[in-house]
Design an enzyme around this catalytic site. Sequence first.
Site, short mmCIF file in Angstrom:
data_model
loop_
_atom_site.label_atom_id
_atom_site.label_comp_id
_atom_site.label_asym_id
_atom_site.label_seq_id
_atom_site.Cartn_x
_atom_site.Cartn_y
_atom_site.Cartn_z
N THR A 1 0.83 -1.19 0.00
CA THR A 1 0.00 0.00 0.00
C THR A 1 0.87 1.25 0.00
O THR A 1 1.96 1.26 0.58
CB THR A 1 -0.94 0.05 1.22
OG1 THR A 1 -0.21 0.40 2.40
CG2 THR A 1 -1.64 -1.29 1.42
N ASP B 1 -4.34 5.34 2.81
CA ASP B 1 -3.89 6.08 3.98
C ASP B 1 -4.42 5.30 5.18
O ASP B 1 -5.64 5.13 5.32
CB ASP B 1 -4.47 7.50 3.96
CG ASP B 1 -4.00 8.36 5.13
OD1 ASP B 1 -3.69 7.80 6.20
OD2 ASP B 1 -3.94 9.59 4.98
N ASN C 1 3.98 -1.41 8.51
CA ASN C 1 5.20 -0.61 8.37
C ASN C 1 4.92 0.89 8.30
O ASN C 1 5.75 1.69 8.70
CB ASN C 1 5.95 -1.04 7.11
CG ASN C 1 7.08 -0.11 6.75
OD1 ASN C 1 8.11 -0.07 7.42
ND2 ASN C 1 6.88 0.67 5.68
N SER D 1 8.09 -1.55 14.85
CA SER D 1 8.06 -0.61 15.96
C SER D 1 9.39 0.13 15.95
O SER D 1 9.85 0.59 14.91
CB SER D 1 7.80 -1.33 17.28
OG SER D 1 7.71 -0.43 18.37
N TYR E 1 5.56 10.66 19.94
CA TYR E 1 5.97 9.52 19.14
C TYR E 1 6.03 8.26 20.00
O TYR E 1 5.53 7.20 19.61
CB TYR E 1 7.32 9.80 18.50
CG TYR E 1 7.86 8.67 17.65
CD1 TYR E 1 7.21 8.30 16.47
CD2 TYR E 1 9.02 7.99 18.02
CE1 TYR E 1 7.70 7.27 15.69
CE2 TYR E 1 9.52 6.96 17.23
CZ TYR E 1 8.86 6.60 16.07
OH TYR E 1 9.35 5.57 15.30
N LYS F 1 4.13 4.36 19.91
CA LYS F 1 4.94 3.15 19.82
C LYS F 1 4.81 2.28 21.08
O LYS F 1 4.77 1.06 20.98
CB LYS F 1 6.40 3.50 19.55
CG LYS F 1 6.62 4.05 18.15
CD LYS F 1 6.16 3.06 17.08
CE LYS F 1 6.47 3.54 15.67
NZ LYS F 1 6.01 2.58 14.64
N THR G 1 17.58 5.46 6.36
CA THR G 1 16.43 5.65 5.47
C THR G 1 16.09 7.14 5.51
O THR G 1 16.81 7.94 6.10
CB THR G 1 15.23 4.82 5.98
OG1 THR G 1 14.79 5.37 7.24
CG2 THR G 1 15.60 3.36 6.16
#
Length: 280
Positions: A33, A57, A84, A135, A149, A153, A184
């Site tokens: 996706t 989304d 992810n 995670s 954040y 998590k 990344t």
Amino acid sequence: MSRRTWFITGISSGFGREMTQQLLEGGDRVAGTVRKPDAIADLKKKYGDQLWVAELDVTDVSGVHSVVDRAFAELGSLDVVVNNAGYGLMGPAEEFSDAQVEHVLDTNLLGSITVSRSAIPRLRAQGHGRIIQISTFGGLVAFPGGSIYHAGKWGIEGFTEALVGELAPFGIGVTLVEPGGARTNFRYGSSRLGTEIEAYRGTPGGAARKMIEDGTSVPVGDPAKMAAVIIASAGQNPAPKRLVLGSDSYNFVHKALTDRLAELEAQREVAFTTDFVEEA
């Protein structure tokens, strides 16, 4: 070895794209996706029907249910579901708007919960499957400047760990992946900031913003190596409950758990004094 079919959210960049490339190259099939299909046009052109793509989304609850249902219907079965999709929101809690807080939790926490809950009935019916939740070491460790954040998590860690016991009787394995910093675009590309409050400059809470703005800290993690370990974990039986990836993740998690255990043990005597005692 038989080829597997993977469902992965957020394959346009980061771990999602790296895993998708490795899986397709190895002959597996991927249902991925994205929010912007053009971002993976090169992969679609190269791999054709081996890559099934849906625009999604994960904050769109009805959209998640629809896409997951369609993936199972069109592909027959899914062997591995990978949550992810997500992004970082960095800085002191006070700096964010209500909308920013709601959106990051809708994405990182509720989005993953919705994907898993959508897939579970189908995985249970087929009698096998694997759920992999991406995670972070920040799901077990918390730092100033990461409060919102971390909230998402830590929440997804609790949800996913509970799933381990819920789904084991049905042959469904569940794994939490806790990578450290990786090279990344997560840190300097997808991470977002709030409106700076000057009072936090030079404080621990303001350090996260400065790191993002400076853009000079280089993560130690190799995303290709991490993706390969994640992919390999799908073949482990029983499924590992957690995968800690990166020396930074290992060191941070080890210290946090060691400190937490010491704090717990120091409270043993007081804890036991609060039990109800029946009078003779």
